[in-house]
Design a protein around this motif. Structure first.
Motif, PDB file in Angstrom:
ATOM      1  N   ARG A  49       0.834  -1.203   0.000  1.00  0.00           N
ATOM      2  CA  ARG A  49       0.000   0.000   0.000  1.00  0.00           C
ATOM      3  C   ARG A  49       0.871   1.256   0.000  1.00  0.00           C
ATOM      4  N   GLU A  50       1.976   1.219   0.747  1.00  0.00           N
ATOM      5  CA  GLU A  50       2.888   2.369   0.777  1.00  0.00           C
ATOM      6  C   GLU A  50       3.521   2.628  -0.586  1.00  0.00           C
ATOM      7  N   ARG A  51       3.625   1.582  -1.390  1.00  0.00           N
ATOM      8  CA  ARG A  51       4.165   1.718  -2.734  1.00  0.00           C
ATOM      9  C   ARG A  51       3.108   2.187  -3.731  1.00  0.00           C
ATOM     10  N   GLY A  52       1.914   2.472  -3.247  1.00  0.00           N
ATOM     11  CA  GLY A  52       0.857   3.014  -4.092  1.00  0.00           C
ATOM     12  C   GLY A  52      -0.202   2.022  -4.523  1.00  0.00           C
ATOM     13  N   CYS A  53      -0.054   0.742  -4.154  1.00  0.00           N
ATOM     14  CA  CYS A  53      -1.021  -0.269  -4.566  1.00  0.00           C
ATOM     15  C   CYS A  53      -2.375  -0.057  -3.890  1.00  0.00           C
ATOM     16  N   THR A  54      -3.418  -0.360  -4.596  1.00  0.00           N
ATOM     17  CA  THR A  54      -4.732  -0.516  -3.980  1.00  0.00           C
ATOM     18  C   THR A  54      -4.773  -1.915  -3.396  1.00  0.00           C
ATOM     19  N   VAL A  55      -5.039  -2.029  -2.104  1.00  0.00           N
ATOM     20  CA  VAL A  55      -5.042  -3.327  -1.430  1.00  0.00           C
ATOM     21  C   VAL A  55      -6.441  -3.612  -0.893  1.00  0.00           C
ATOM     22  N   LEU A  56      -7.041  -4.681  -1.412  1.00  0.00           N
ATOM     23  CA  LEU A  56      -8.355  -5.124  -0.954  1.00  0.00           C
ATOM     24  C   LEU A  56      -8.148  -6.406  -0.156  1.00  0.00           C
ATOM     25  N   ARG A  57      -8.768  -6.489   1.020  1.00  0.00           N
ATOM     26  CA  ARG A  57      -8.566  -7.659   1.874  1.00  0.00           C
ATOM     27  C   ARG A  57      -9.906  -8.321   2.186  1.00  0.00           C
ATOM     28  N   ARG A  58     -10.003  -9.589   1.861  1.00  0.00           N
ATOM     29  CA  ARG A  58     -11.167 -10.381   2.244  1.00  0.00           C
ATOM     30  C   ARG A  58     -10.930 -10.929   3.643  1.00  0.00           C
ATOM     31  N   ARG A  59     -11.998 -11.006   4.439  1.00  0.00           N
ATOM     32  CA  ARG A  59     -11.844 -11.456   5.815  1.00  0.00           C
ATOM     33  C   ARG A  59     -11.587 -12.954   5.926  1.00  0.00           C
ATOM     34  N   VAL A  60     -12.167 -13.731   4.997  1.00  0.00           N
ATOM     35  CA  VAL A  60     -12.099 -15.186   5.067  1.00  0.00           C
ATOM     36  C   VAL A  60     -11.477 -15.719   3.788  1.00  0.00           C
ATOM     37  N   ASN A  61     -10.640 -16.736   3.925  1.00  0.00           N
ATOM     38  CA  ASN A  61     -10.049 -17.378   2.758  1.00  0.00           C
ATOM     39  C   ASN A  61     -11.117 -18.126   1.975  1.00  0.00           C
ATOM     40  N   ARG A  62     -11.302 -17.738   0.705  1.00  0.00           N
ATOM     41  CA  ARG A  62     -12.332 -18.352  -0.132  1.00  0.00           C
ATOM     42  C   ARG A  62     -11.767 -19.009  -1.372  1.00  0.00           C
ATOM     43  N   GLY A  63     -10.568 -18.674  -1.769  1.00  0.00           N
ATOM     44  CA  GLY A  63      -9.983 -19.277  -2.950  1.00  0.00           C
ATOM     45  C   GLY A  63      -9.658 -18.251  -4.027  1.00  0.00           C
ATOM     46  N   LYS A  64      -8.770 -18.660  -4.945  1.00  0.00           N
ATOM     47  CA  LYS A  64      -8.277 -17.740  -5.977  1.00  0.00           C
ATOM     48  C   LYS A  64      -9.393 -17.249  -6.889  1.00  0.00           C
ATOM     49  N   GLY A  65     -10.354 -18.119  -7.210  1.00  0.00           N
ATOM     50  CA  GLY A  65     -11.438 -17.697  -8.083  1.00  0.00           C
ATOM     51  C   GLY A  65     -12.243 -16.553  -7.493  1.00  0.00           C
TER      52      GLY A  65
END
Length: 254
Positions: A49-65
């Motif tokens: 995020r400090e490098r400028g990325c937009t970071v979205l975080r899901r609360r629960v592991n659901r899988g790559k799809g």
């Protein structure tokens, strides 16, 4: 074009990728979507995020799809009209590879795969698994793609809503995308990229048993309902001898 990076328990390879893209002059930092990694990933994601990325975080592991679809919906909503290139954060892909795939997609407007050569120091499990899946895909669809498991893929903006509706929550989702492309006549381009595995591919979260079963179940389901012969592969170089595409269906390219 937006770089979309799905991650789970990311390490410093994510930051190396972000820095590599920045050094190469990429147009804007990536969108990083985390698949419920928990507190252990906080420092790395904060650095992204400090490098400028937009970071979205899901609360629960659901899988790559699920993570990929989260990213597609985000881009469609916040960056309408922008194409997307998906990049894995395990050290396999470099900025030069990403640029090659992105440029082919821009030139053709087609879904584009970064296909690995599988030459040199490639873990036996990865080499064998990809060869078997490649052949199974060809048998099920008639379309001879050279790397059905690649995570480096570029998608035109017009497909994002449709991609978000394709079923699949884990690694089988990327297979389902290819099956939908063949079924619906989406052209597919293929660009050769180097094959890189760090630490014997130890960073991969792919389950050889569970995820492979999901992928082959998707292939079997497609084969059982396949109404027509698959698309022909064309493009640079000779055809591989697959049956020709129906007249109303664009050919997959390589």
């Amino acid at each position: 074009m937006i770089v979309l990076v799905p991650v789970y328990q990311p390490g410093k390879d994510l930051l190396r990728l972000v820095d590599d893209l920045a050094d190469a002059g990429w147009d804007g930092p990536p969108v990083v979507v985390d698949d419920g990694s928990g507190p252990g990933a906080t420092a790395v994601l904060a650095a992204a995020r400090e490098r400028g990325c937009t970071v979205l975080r899901r609360r629960v592991n659901r899988g790559k799809g699920v993570v990929l679809k989260t990213g597609f919906r985000y881009v469609a909503s916040h960056h309408p009209g922008r194409d997307v290139v998906c990049v894995d954060a395990d050290g396999q892909h470099r900025a030069g590879d990403v640029r090659l795939v992105a440029q082919r997609m821009r030139d053709t407007g087609a879904l584009t795969l970064g296909v690995r050569r599988f030459a040199g120091d490639v873990p036996l499990r990865s080499r064998f698994g990809n060869a078997v899946t490649r052949e199974a895909f060809h048998l099920a669809t008639g379309c001879p793609l050279r790397d059905t498991q690649t995570g480096l893929r570029a998608y035109p903006a017009r497909l994002l809503d449709r991609l978000a509706a394709i079923p699949g929550s884990r690694f089988e989702y990327e297979m389902n995308v290819l099956l939908h492309a063949v079924r619906d006549g989406w052209p597919i381009e293929q660009v050769e990229i180097p094959t890189r595995y760090r630490g014997g591919n130890s960073a991969s979260h792919f389950s050889a048993l569970v995820d492979s079963a999901r992928i082959y179940a998707a292939l079997a389901g497609f084969a059982a309902t396949r109404p027509l012969a698959g698309a022909r592969s064309s493009g640079p170089g000779p055809s591989t001898g697959a049956p020709p595409a129906p007249a109303d269906r664009p050919a997959a390219r390589r």
